[in-house]
Motif scaffolding. Structure first.
Motif, PDB file in Angstrom:
ATOM      1  N   ASP A  84     -21.832 -56.250 -63.340  1.00 39.36           N
ATOM      2  CA  ASP A  84     -22.863 -56.637 -62.386  1.00 39.36           C
ATOM      3  C   ASP A  84     -22.298 -57.169 -61.072  1.00 39.36           C
ATOM      4  OD1 ASP A  84     -21.940 -58.643 -64.025  1.00 39.36           O
ATOM      5  OD2 ASP A  84     -23.864 -59.633 -64.291  1.00 39.36           O
ATOM      6  N   GLY A  85     -21.021 -56.866 -60.806  1.00 41.85           N
ATOM      7  CA  GLY A  85     -20.466 -57.087 -59.479  1.00 41.85           C
ATOM      8  C   GLY A  85     -19.928 -58.464 -59.184  1.00 41.85           C
ATOM      9  N   VAL A  86     -19.723 -59.298 -60.210  1.00 50.93           N
ATOM     10  CA  VAL A  86     -19.187 -60.643 -60.006  1.00 50.93           C
ATOM     11  C   VAL A  86     -17.670 -60.620 -60.174  1.00 50.93           C
ATOM     12  CG1 VAL A  86     -19.252 -63.051 -60.766  1.00 50.93           C
ATOM     13  CG2 VAL A  86     -21.334 -61.640 -60.849  1.00 50.93           C
ATOM     14  N   LEU A 137     -14.146 -66.015 -59.735  1.00 51.85           N
ATOM     15  CA  LEU A 137     -13.231 -66.276 -58.629  1.00 51.85           C
ATOM     16  C   LEU A 137     -13.731 -67.455 -57.798  1.00 51.85           C
ATOM     17  CD1 LEU A 137     -10.792 -65.605 -56.852  1.00 51.85           C
ATOM     18  CD2 LEU A 137     -12.245 -63.986 -55.612  1.00 51.85           C
ATOM     19  N   ALA A 138     -15.028 -67.511 -57.546  1.00 50.12           N
ATOM     20  CA  ALA A 138     -15.584 -68.600 -56.742  1.00 50.12           C
ATOM     21  C   ALA A 138     -15.331 -69.953 -57.400  1.00 50.12           C
ATOM     22  CB  ALA A 138     -17.074 -68.388 -56.524  1.00 50.12           C
ATOM     23  N   GLU A 139     -15.465 -70.009 -58.726  1.00 49.89           N
ATOM     24  CA  GLU A 139     -15.196 -71.255 -59.450  1.00 49.89           C
ATOM     25  C   GLU A 139     -13.732 -71.647 -59.333  1.00 49.89           C
ATOM     26  OE1 GLU A 139     -18.604 -70.787 -62.956  1.00 49.89           O
ATOM     27  OE2 GLU A 139     -16.551 -70.081 -63.301  1.00 49.89           O
ATOM     28  N   ALA A 140     -12.854 -70.671 -59.473  1.00 52.04           N
ATOM     29  CA  ALA A 140     -11.415 -70.956 -59.403  1.00 52.04           C
ATOM     30  C   ALA A 140     -11.024 -71.426 -58.005  1.00 52.04           C
ATOM     31  CB  ALA A 140     -10.616 -69.716 -59.793  1.00 52.04           C
ATOM     32  N   ASP A 160     -12.295 -57.398 -49.744  1.00 55.54           N
ATOM     33  CA  ASP A 160     -13.308 -57.801 -48.769  1.00 55.54           C
ATOM     34  C   ASP A 160     -14.301 -58.779 -49.398  1.00 55.54           C
ATOM     35  OD1 ASP A 160     -12.291 -56.454 -46.614  1.00 55.54           O
ATOM     36  OD2 ASP A 160     -13.646 -54.741 -46.768  1.00 55.54           O
ATOM     37  N   ILE A 161     -14.726 -58.504 -50.637  1.00 55.00           N
ATOM     38  CA  ILE A 161     -15.652 -59.399 -51.333  1.00 55.00           C
ATOM     39  C   ILE A 161     -14.971 -60.739 -51.588  1.00 55.00           C
ATOM     40  CG2 ILE A 161     -17.033 -59.739 -53.413  1.00 55.00           C
ATOM     41  CD1 ILE A 161     -17.120 -56.686 -53.690  1.00 55.00           C
ATOM     42  N   ALA A 162     -13.731 -60.687 -52.055  1.00 56.02           N
ATOM     43  CA  ALA A 162     -12.991 -61.918 -52.339  1.00 56.02           C
ATOM     44  C   ALA A 162     -12.796 -62.740 -51.078  1.00 56.02           C
ATOM     45  CB  ALA A 162     -11.638 -61.575 -52.959  1.00 56.02           C
ATOM     46  N   ALA A 163     -12.480 -62.069 -49.983  1.00 62.49           N
ATOM     47  CA  ALA A 163     -12.256 -62.787 -48.729  1.00 62.49           C
ATOM     48  C   ALA A 163     -13.538 -63.433 -48.219  1.00 62.49           C
ATOM     49  CB  ALA A 163     -11.690 -61.834 -47.680  1.00 62.49           C
ATOM     50  N   THR A 164     -14.673 -62.809 -48.488  1.00 62.45           N
ATOM     51  CA  THR A 164     -15.952 -63.413 -48.114  1.00 62.45           C
ATOM     52  C   THR A 164     -16.173 -64.709 -48.877  1.00 62.45           C
ATOM     53  OG1 THR A 164     -16.927 -61.257 -47.592  1.00 62.45           O
ATOM     54  CG2 THR A 164     -18.454 -63.057 -48.058  1.00 62.45           C
ATOM     55  N   GLU A 165     -15.798 -64.721 -50.156  1.00 64.08           N
ATOM     56  CA  GLU A 165     -15.918 -65.939 -50.956  1.00 64.08           C
ATOM     57  C   GLU A 165     -14.948 -67.012 -50.451  1.00 64.08           C
ATOM     58  OE1 GLU A 165     -15.753 -65.227 -55.157  1.00 64.08           O
ATOM     59  OE2 GLU A 165     -17.349 -63.719 -55.103  1.00 64.08           O
ATOM     60  N   VAL A 166     -13.753 -66.595 -50.077  1.00 63.50           N
ATOM     61  CA  VAL A 166     -12.777 -67.528 -49.513  1.00 63.50           C
ATOM     62  C   VAL A 166     -13.336 -68.163 -48.243  1.00 63.50           C
ATOM     63  CG1 VAL A 166     -10.538 -67.687 -48.353  1.00 63.50           C
ATOM     64  CG2 VAL A 166     -10.749 -66.426 -50.512  1.00 63.50           C
ATOM     65  N   GLN A 167     -13.879 -67.340 -47.374  1.00 69.00           N
ATOM     66  CA  GLN A 167     -14.401 -67.831 -46.098  1.00 69.00           C
ATOM     67  C   GLN A 167     -15.600 -68.760 -46.316  1.00 69.00           C
ATOM     68  OE1 GLN A 167     -15.850 -64.854 -43.200  1.00 69.00           O
ATOM     69  NE2 GLN A 167     -14.387 -65.757 -41.771  1.00 69.00           N
ATOM     70  N   LEU A 169     -16.101 -70.770 -48.651  1.00 71.31           N
ATOM     71  CA  LEU A 169     -15.618 -72.059 -49.123  1.00 71.31           C
ATOM     72  C   LEU A 169     -14.755 -72.774 -48.085  1.00 71.31           C
ATOM     73  CD1 LEU A 169     -14.750 -71.048 -52.789  1.00 71.31           C
ATOM     74  CD2 LEU A 169     -16.361 -72.848 -52.125  1.00 71.31           C
ATOM     75  N   GLY A 170     -14.558 -72.158 -46.937  1.00 71.14           N
ATOM     76  CA  GLY A 170     -13.733 -72.774 -45.899  1.00 71.14           C
ATOM     77  C   GLY A 170     -12.268 -72.845 -46.271  1.00 71.14           C
ATOM     78  N   MET A 171     -11.783 -71.825 -46.982  1.00 79.55           N
ATOM     79  CA  MET A 171     -10.413 -71.855 -47.502  1.00 79.55           C
ATOM     80  C   MET A 171      -9.496 -70.803 -46.887  1.00 79.55           C
ATOM     81  SD  MET A 171     -11.066 -72.535 -51.578  1.00 79.55           S
ATOM     82  CE  MET A 171      -9.300 -72.622 -51.945  1.00 79.55           C
TER      83      MET A 171
END
Length: 318
Positions: A84-86, A137-140, A160-167, A169-171
């Motif tokens: 489901d894309g997580v 990944l977001a939890e980690a 790209d998806i991972a980098a969006t989550e990084v951004q 979170l301000g990381m």
């Protein structure tokens, strides 16, 4: 005076000061992490492959906590996508080795993944399970934020998806992405500009001249270059080419052998021949499955700067 005897206003002030102290400490720690990732600082950056999993479980929140407690600089984690894309932490395409489940990760939903338990250490057939679950990944990332640097190793085309989550979170200045992809293929990739970047220069795959390959990534302003080598001459050429650039030089001592036989199992017996050799040749970031041993070796053999930039005593001097 017992706490219950303080006037309410004084208790409020005390709590406010404590909160400010914690916030200031967190800000200082984040700034220090970002400084270390931004470029070389005279110290070896110690990177724990899949976290500090020897006494926990690979790619787990517990493995991140163990690295923080140990004083490791960076934790490497792997990510893949559920049905489901997580994005979750998982190295293999299947869940068989590292959990009590089976099947392809891409065929399982997040809810199904949540029901699995991680196996101890690196897992494998017959290895006992733990109480730990597969994190997203977001939890980690949130768990590591302001505590330890993170290298996200994307096992699929999910950067790209991972980098969006990084951004989100301000990381962006605490997380590193890397790739072997040629520079010409990276134009327009969002992830390249949303986190720190490290190209991989692989002796087995390099075509053309070393200096041309390295220079081709200049436009992306890398903070480090990972050198995968078969022989020392290739490492030396890479170090010489990179000399003068404000970047770290990264090498691996993983037992999969990305370094011409200079691997952890040898380093545990003769660390000078592996970790010492790399340090002396100019490597200043080492990824290992033996972070505790590497940290102990560095403490024994060389004075180091403390994380706040002041001179620290080595293990010998203490």
């Amino acid at each position: 005076m017992p706490a219950f005897m303080f006037p309410p206003a004084m208790l409020l002030l005390s709590g406010s000061l404590a909160l400010q102290t914690v916030t200031a400490h967190d800000a200082d720690r984040s700034a220090e992490l970002e400084r270390r990732l931004a470029g070389p600082d005279g110290e070896i950056l110690v990177v724990a492959h899949r976290g500090c999993w020897l006494d926990t479980a690979e790619n787990s929140l517990a493995a991140i906590d163990a690295c923080v407690a140990m004083g490791v600089d960076m934790v490497e984690i792997d990510t893949r996508r559920t049905r489901d894309g997580v994005l979750v932490l998982m190295h293999d395409a299947t869940v068989d080795r590292t959990t009590d489940g089976s099947g392809k990760l891409a065929d399982l939903s997040l809810a199904e993944i949540r029901r699995l338990r991680l196996r101890s250490a690196a897992g494998g057939k017959g290895v006992g399970t733990t109480a730990w679950r597969v994190p997203t990944l977001a939890e980690a990332l949130a768990h590591a934020k302001g505590r330890i640097l993170v290298n996200v190793d994307a096992k699929e085309d999910v950067r790209d998806i991972a980098a969006t989550e990084v951004q989100a979170l301000g990381m962006a200045r605490q997380v590193l992405f890397k790739t072997e992809a040629p520079a010409a293929t990276l134009a327009g990739k969002q992830w390249v500009s949303r986190a720190a970047f490290e190209p991989i220069i692989n002796q087995r795959k390099l075509k053309g001249e070393m200096h041309e390959a390295i220079a081709s990534y200049d436009v992306f302003k890398p903070v480090a270059y990972e050198i995968v080598f078969n022989d020392i001459a290739f490492l030396d050429e890479a170090v010489a080419t990179l000399r003068g650039k404000p970047v770290r030089i990264w090498a691996n001592t993983l037992d999969y052998d990305f370094s011409g036989g200079h691997v952890d199992r040898i380093a545990l017996i003769d660390p000078d021949a592996v970790w010492g050799m790399m340090r002396d040749r100019g490597v200043d970031a080492i990824q290992t499955d033996q972070p505790r041993a590497l940290l102990a070796y560095l403490d024994r053999t060389a004075p180091a700067l403390s994380r706040d930039g002041s001179t620290a005593l080595t293990g010998q001097e203490q």
